[in-house]
Design an enzyme around this catalytic site. Structure first.
Site, PDB file in Angstrom:
ATOM      1  N   GLY A  41      -5.385  -3.280   6.461  1.00 46.72           N
ATOM      2  CA  GLY A  41      -4.657  -3.084   7.551  1.00 46.72           C
ATOM      3  C   GLY A  41      -4.665  -1.799   8.445  1.00 46.72           C
ATOM      4  CE  LYS A  86      -4.805   0.242   0.126  1.00 46.59           C
ATOM      5  NZ  LYS A  86      -5.507  -0.475   1.266  1.00 46.59           N
ATOM      6  CE  LYS A 140      -8.262  -1.114   6.601  1.00 46.42           C
ATOM      7  NZ  LYS A 140      -7.900   0.493   6.881  1.00 46.42           N
ATOM      8  CG  ASP A 175     -11.406   0.115   4.255  1.00 47.20           C
ATOM      9  OD1 ASP A 175     -11.699  -0.199   5.433  1.00 47.20           O
ATOM     10  OD2 ASP A 175     -10.022   0.456   4.124  1.00 47.20           O
ATOM     11  CB  SER A 224      -1.029  -0.123   1.107  1.00 43.56           C
ATOM     12  OG  SER A 224      -1.806   1.247   1.372  1.00 43.56           O
ATOM     13  CE  LYS A 278      -4.163   4.043   1.864  1.00 40.25           C
ATOM     14  NZ  LYS A 278      -5.380   3.437   2.421  1.00 40.25           N
ATOM     15  CD  GLU A 326      -9.047  -0.337   0.091  1.00 37.66           C
ATOM     16  OE1 GLU A 326      -8.057  -0.684  -0.453  1.00 37.66           O
ATOM     17  OE2 GLU A 326      -8.898  -0.379   1.326  1.00 37.66           O
ATOM     18  CG  ASP A 363      -7.781   2.863   0.100  1.00 34.94           C
ATOM     19  OD1 ASP A 363      -9.047   3.438   0.025  1.00 34.94           O
ATOM     20  OD2 ASP A 363      -7.492   2.304   0.907  1.00 34.94           O
TER      21      ASP A 363
END
Ligand code: OSB
Ligand code: MG
Length: 370
Positions: A292, A162, A264, A240, A136, A164, A215, A189
Site C-alpha cells: 500500500g 510488519k 503495489k 517491493d 505495518s 519498519k 521486504e 521492511d
C-alpha cells in the site's frame, strides 16, 4: 464506445492522525492525487497515490499532477477506448511515471465497472470473498512504543505484523518483540536502507527471528545484490520498490533475487500490470501480496479487489483509513474483522460510496481538461 470527454486532476492534502516513519523519513501530512475521467455522463475515479517527496520512488504528487495534465490527458481526450489495454497503449510512450498512469487506468476500470454494471472484483478476476490483512508499524521513538503498537494491532485482529526497520533499528527491536510474541507472523521492511557489504552481518542475523520475509532490504535498482543476499540467508526476500513491471519481476525471479513479491498496483502502473505480475508469479510458484501507499478508501478499493485474486497468498497492507486519517474519501470504508480479514465487495462499480464533501474539504488544487 467509451469516449473520454474530460479528465480532472485533484491534489489533496490529508492531515494524518499520527506520523508514519520509515527508513527514508517521516510522513506527517499525506498528499494524494485523484483522477476523474468522464464518458457518456459517467465519472470514473482513480487514485494516483504517491507522496509529497521522491523518497519511496522517483514520483511525487506534483509530478503525478504534471504528467497527467501535460501528457496523459492530451493523449486520451476525445478518443474512444474499448478496453484498458487500448487506453494504456495511448500513453505507453511515456517512460516511467507509473503512479500517474495507474491513477488514470484505475479511473477507466471504474468507468467500465459502472457501465457494465459489474464489480471491480469481477473485472479483475478475483476469486476470494475476503482477504487477509496485516499491520505495518512505522519506526517508533522507543522499543516500548513499538511493543504497544504490536499489541494494539494484534488486539484489532491484524494477522501479521510488519515492522519498519533501518540499520540500528532492527535486531534489538526484533529481540524484544519475539520475547513477548515468539509465534506471531512477523516480518520487516527495510525500504532500501541496507547495503549488502556494509550490512551483511546484520542481514544474516535476521534469520534468528523466524520472519515470514524481509521486504526490500537493498537498493531499488539492484536485483543483483538481492540475489546474492538470498543465497546467504534463509529468510525469504520479498521485493517491493524493485518490481516496477512484469519484466522486472521476470528477471528478479529468474536470478533468485526474491521468493515473494509485494505488488503495489500503483507502483507497477495499474491493474493490468498487477494482473500480469500476479500471473507470472503464479506460474513460477512465487506467492504475492498487495502493498500500500497509505491510500485513501478510493485507492484501497482497487487494491482489495485485486488482492482477491488467487495468488495473493500472504496478508496485504490494507489497513483502513482510521489507522492514519480521521476521515475517508468514501463513506462506507472497509473494516478489519477480529480474525484479520477484509470483505471483498461485489456491488457494481467501486463498491464504496464516494464522499464528495470530504474530497472537497481536502482539495488544494484542481485542473479540468476537456
Ligand atoms: O514500503 O510498503 C512500504 C508506507 C509508506 C511508504 C512505503 C511503504 C509503506 C507501508 C504501509 O508499509 C503501506 C500501507 O498500509 O499503505
Ligand atoms: Mg515496502
Amino acid at each position: 464506445m467509451m469516449v473520454i470527454e474530460s479528465v480532472e486532476v485533484l491534489k489533496l492534502n490529508l492531515p494524518m492522525k499520527t506520523s508514519f516513519e520509515t527508513s527514508f523519513g517521516k510522513l506527517t501530512t499525506k498528499s494524494t492525487v485523484l483522477v476523474k475521467i468522464t464518458s457518456d455522463g459517467v465519472t470514473g475515479y482513480g487514485e494516483a497515490a504517491s507522496f509529497h517527496a521522491p523518497l519511496y520512488n522517483p514520483e511525487t504528487v506534483d509530478t503525478c499532477v504534471y504528467i497527467i495534465k501535460k501528457f496523459i490527458a492530451p493523449s486520451i481526450l476525445k478518443k474512444d477506448f474499448k478496453s484498458p489495454e487500448e487506453l494504456r497503449a495511448a500513453y505507453d510512450y511515456i517512460v516511467g511515471h507509473n503512479i500517474a498512469k495507474a491513477g488514470v487506468e484505475n479511473a477507466f476500470w471504474h468507468l467500465l465497472a459502472q457501465s457494465g454494471n459489474t464489480s471491480l472484483k469481477e473485472l479483475f478476476g478475483g476469486t476470494r470473498s475476503s482477504i487477509q490483512v496485516g499491520a505495518s508499524i512505522g519506526i517508533q521513538p522507543t522499543i516500548k512504543s513499538t511493543l504497544t503498537e504490536v499489541e494494539d494491532s494484534l488486539e484489532k485482529g491484524y494477522g501479521r505484523i510488519k515492522l519498519k526497520t533501518k540499520p540500528g533499528w532492527d535486531l534489538k527491536v526484533l529481540k524484544e518483540v519475539r520475547k513477548i510474541w515468539p509465534d506471531i507472523d512477523l516480518m520487516v521492511d527495510g525500504n532500501s536502507a541496507y547495503k549488502l557489504q556494509r550490512d551483511l552481518k546484520t542481514l544474516m542475523k535476521f534469520d534468528e527471528y523466524n520472519l515470514m520475509m524481509i521486504e526490500q532490504p537493498l537498493q531499488e535498482d539492484d536485483i543483483i545484490d538481492h540475489s546474492t543476499l538470498q543465497k546467504l540467508i534463509n529468510t525469504p526476500i520479498c521485493l517491493d520498490e524493485s518490481i516496477t513491471s512484469v519484466d522486472k519481476a521476470r528477471k528478479a525471479i529468474s536470478i533468485g533475487a526474491c521468493k515473494i513479491i509485494n505488488i503495489k498496483p500503483v507502483r507497477v502502473g495499474g491493474a493490468l500490470e498487477t494482473i500480469a505480475i500476479h500471473d507470472l508469479c503464479m506460474e513460477n510458484g512465487v506467492g504475492v501480496w498487495c502493498g500500500g501507499m497509505l491510500e485513501t478508501g478510493i485507492g484501497r478499493a482497487f487494491n482489495i479487489a485485486l488482492a482477491s485474486k488467487e495468488n495473493f497468498i500472504y496478508p496485504s497492507d490494507m489497513s483502513p483509513y482510521y489507522e492514519f486519517y480521521s476521515e475517508d474519501l468514501i463513506s462506507d470504508s472497509h473494516k478489519v474483522s477480529s480474525d484479520g480479514q477484509v470483505k471483498v465487495r461485489t456491488s457494481p462499480g467501486l463498491g464504496y460510496k464516494i464522499n464528495e464533501k470530504v474530497i472537497k474539504k481536502h482539495t488544494a488544487e484542481t485542473y479540468l481538461l476537456e
